[in-house]
Design a protein around this motif. Sequence first.
Motif, PDB file in Angstrom:
ATOM      1  N   GLN A 581       0.820  -1.208   0.000  1.00 33.25           N
ATOM      2  CA  GLN A 581       0.000   0.000   0.000  1.00 33.25           C
ATOM      3  C   GLN A 581       0.855   1.259   0.000  1.00 33.25           C
ATOM      4  N   GLN A 582       2.098   1.156   0.471  1.00 39.04           N
ATOM      5  CA  GLN A 582       3.002   2.309   0.453  1.00 39.04           C
ATOM      6  C   GLN A 582       3.699   2.487  -0.895  1.00 39.04           C
ATOM      7  N   GLY A 583       3.420   1.603  -1.857  1.00 36.39           N
ATOM      8  CA  GLY A 583       4.014   1.745  -3.174  1.00 36.39           C
ATOM      9  C   GLY A 583       5.332   1.023  -3.348  1.00 36.39           C
ATOM     10  N   LYS A 584       5.804   0.315  -2.324  1.00 31.46           N
ATOM     11  CA  LYS A 584       7.059  -0.408  -2.436  1.00 31.46           C
ATOM     12  C   LYS A 584       6.787  -1.847  -2.883  1.00 31.46           C
ATOM     13  N   TRP A 585       7.845  -2.448  -3.435  1.00 23.33           N
ATOM     14  CA  TRP A 585       7.722  -3.826  -3.914  1.00 23.33           C
ATOM     15  C   TRP A 585       8.289  -4.781  -2.869  1.00 23.33           C
ATOM     16  N   GLU A 586       7.502  -5.799  -2.519  1.00 17.67           N
ATOM     17  CA  GLU A 586       7.953  -6.842  -1.606  1.00 17.67           C
ATOM     18  C   GLU A 586       7.911  -8.187  -2.320  1.00 17.67           C
ATOM     19  N   GLU A 587       8.863  -9.035  -1.982  1.00 18.36           N
ATOM     20  CA  GLU A 587       8.962 -10.325  -2.664  1.00 18.36           C
ATOM     21  C   GLU A 587       7.931 -11.299  -2.107  1.00 18.36           C
TER      22      GLU A 587
END
Length: 893
Positions: A581-587
């Motif tokens: 939701q913060q716009g970052k990419w998580e694996e």
Amino acid sequence: GTLPHFLEEPDDSYIIKSNPIVLRCRAAPAMQIFFKCNGEWVHQNEHVSHESLDERTGLKVREVSINVTRQQVEDFHGPEDYWCQCVAWSHLGTSKSRKASVRIAYLRKNFEQDPQGKEVPIEGMIVLHCRPPEGVPAAEVEWLKNEEPIDSNLDENIDTRADHNLIIRQARLSDSGNYTCMAANIVAKRRSLSATVVVYVNGGWSSWTEWSSCNARCGRGWQKRSRTCTNPAPLNGGAFCEGMSVQKITCTSLCPVDGSWEVWSEWSVCSPECEHLRVRECAAPAPRNGGKDCEGLSQESENCTEGLCIQDKKPLHEIKPRNVERGGDIALYSGLAAAVLAVAVLALGVTLYRRSQSEYGVDVIDSSALTGGFQSFNFKTVRQGNSLLLNSSLQPELTVSRTYSGPICLQDPLDKELMTESSLFNPLADIKVKVQSSFMVSLGVADRAEFPGKAHPGTFPQGSPRPFGTLQARSKAMFIQSLASISSSSQLRSTALFGHLGGRLVVPNTGVSLLIPHGAIPEDSSWEIYLLQDHGSVLLGPEVSCGPPELAVSTPCALTIPHCAHADPQHWSIHLKRRTQQGKWEEVMSVEEETTSCYCLLDPYACHILLNSFGTYALIGEPLSDCAVRQLKVAVFGCLSCNSLDYNLRVYCVDNTPCAFQEVVADERLQGGQLLEEPKLLHFKGNSCSLQISVLDVPPFLWRIKPFTACQEVPFSRVWRGSPRPLLGAFSLERFSPGTSQLCCTVSVRQLQGHELLLHLQTSVLEAERENITFFGHEDGAFPAQLGPKAFKIPRSIRQRICATFDAPGAKGKDWQMLAQKNSISRNLSFFAIQSSPSAVILDLWEARHQHDGDLDSLACALEEIGRTHSKLSDVAEPQLEEPEFPCSRKGL
């Protein structure tokens, strides 16, 4: 008094090994001629001059030559090749000749790609790839078969023109042999490794012979029929025919019974004619099954007065009595009455039998129920205990049959029966399955939403008033907020209203799809689900969003994302990532990882992901070596510029995904561009080498290319990381005359130390004369959303039976793990183990992988192969004790 004009200009030359080359110029009238190389004057001492007089014109002709050595060319470093030109002087001024390029000729020793041996069936296609060694000038390629040159002009079945490859359209037995690729230029010849091609023929069964007569004349025996593996016979290592060459069945021959006379009846009363009669019948026993009739008379008569009674002066025993004729009439009428009574009894028995069997209904005996094809079906009355799904262990009785033509509803009465192992795996003999294409099946189903009690789906994002379930009502505000966050400028999106029956949602012409299984959404709710492909670029494919994110599904949904990687686990490490939701990419996981939270199956051109939650996903690749390959699609567009004499060529390199090229086509349409040649595939390696794009073979007297644009180089990083601007090369050509309407040239796209593509262009620059090259989009564009059972290739009744069989652990290993193995699913089986129905999730994954081909034949063959394996295990555990030599008991098997 004229300016000098050149009678001979320097030609492009190649330096072979260490031998210098000679450049010559000849001009008239010329007082002096000097060479200029790479913009610098050549020293006068290096010129060799010769002066003469033209007898015809009387002008002074001067000829000058210089030597260019290999060392001079190697010492030169510049944006262009080493070049030289002549400058001639006369009283009126100077003239310049053309520029002649000088290059060092060479030919590498090793082929970039050697042809590989193949084994192909007869009439199959043979493609032998050959990439010659790098060389200047480019090497010419010739193919040898068994050391003899191949001339494709003499054999229409062979083509050697496509990128140095050898293509044999339909393999023949005579095409077997050793093939060698020969590359040669002015420096040397190189020979590739030989590739052995074997054309084989798989064996085929001949027709069955007629059944032999029963070998026992009386009692129990057997009869057989045979066939041979000669239609055709296997050749060159082809597979031998599978199955039995001899079939035997039991038979019973009824023993013949000879007839025998009953005892004579009593003599009749003496008649007025003085005779009496007695009779006997051949019924003790009557002749049966070809037995002999009784020998002798069935009636005797004699004089009952010992010859004393005489009528008309003759013995009465010589006169035919009239009561004998009356006795014959009585026997005839008695026989007719008995026949009528027998027919009436038979009709009554048939009627009672039909009424007793009518309560069982009908059953489909055509195994095409699995394939979903809309075709003719045979229906028959079902015997008790005969449950048919795909096949049957018994030969069907076809004495009572009807044929129905037209679409058959796949939600048949089979759903009410429980599946047994014998009905699933035993073969149904002499039943032919005809599978029609999934596209035709889609046309045969009415296009409507199949949600009982629900309104028809609206279009995204209108939100027309319709009954939302309780779960949807609570999160409708979040759903609308999610839709608002999607860029309104993006057109790569789809939406539809889905309920308990599930369905399939695709983004047209992109290869992106979402499969929502039956039962994934609760029965009391319906959700408007969207699927969006973002324009933002990621490394290996599009960024895909599906939602609403708050929707919880009870069964994993299958998301399909196309990719452009040549997915070799030795060279790539591919990961699935999700945006927070913060716009970052998580694996989320690695494609090769074992986890129970998610599942990824990587096919050559797409990745199929089983998800329990919606969101925004993307595929990220990390190259493990320089041999990692990114597949790019190269296309060339052209259009006239504002100046009617100028013509612009634009070269694009985009990811080899269906959506990337569609965006280029849309942009070119706005600029008036036309596709000049069908796109080709470029294998771009991760070796940090840049990409060179050049225009070659431009007709010199009709066209010219503007300076410093003939060859352009693109940095490796711009190509490898997927630049948002796919335009990599722009070239401007100029016509010498407005009458020139045809353009013929070659566009070379080449990675240093990598793959090279040559696109041969031949087009008209005039709009009215141009032949348009049509590029068809993805086949899913006509059906962006399919709802309910029509979205699935496997009929619901068949799916339930497969799950009922494979979900339960099998005593002999016949369970869902074997089903996964037969469908090429061999890793991360722990994900399926935690599902309530592992077989259902495996079939959902099969639906996602075969959404376009609908290859139900492969699934049916896998099930049949599992059935044969199970049958073999059963035979070992429980051998047949009664008549093992007769595997079949009916002629039809």
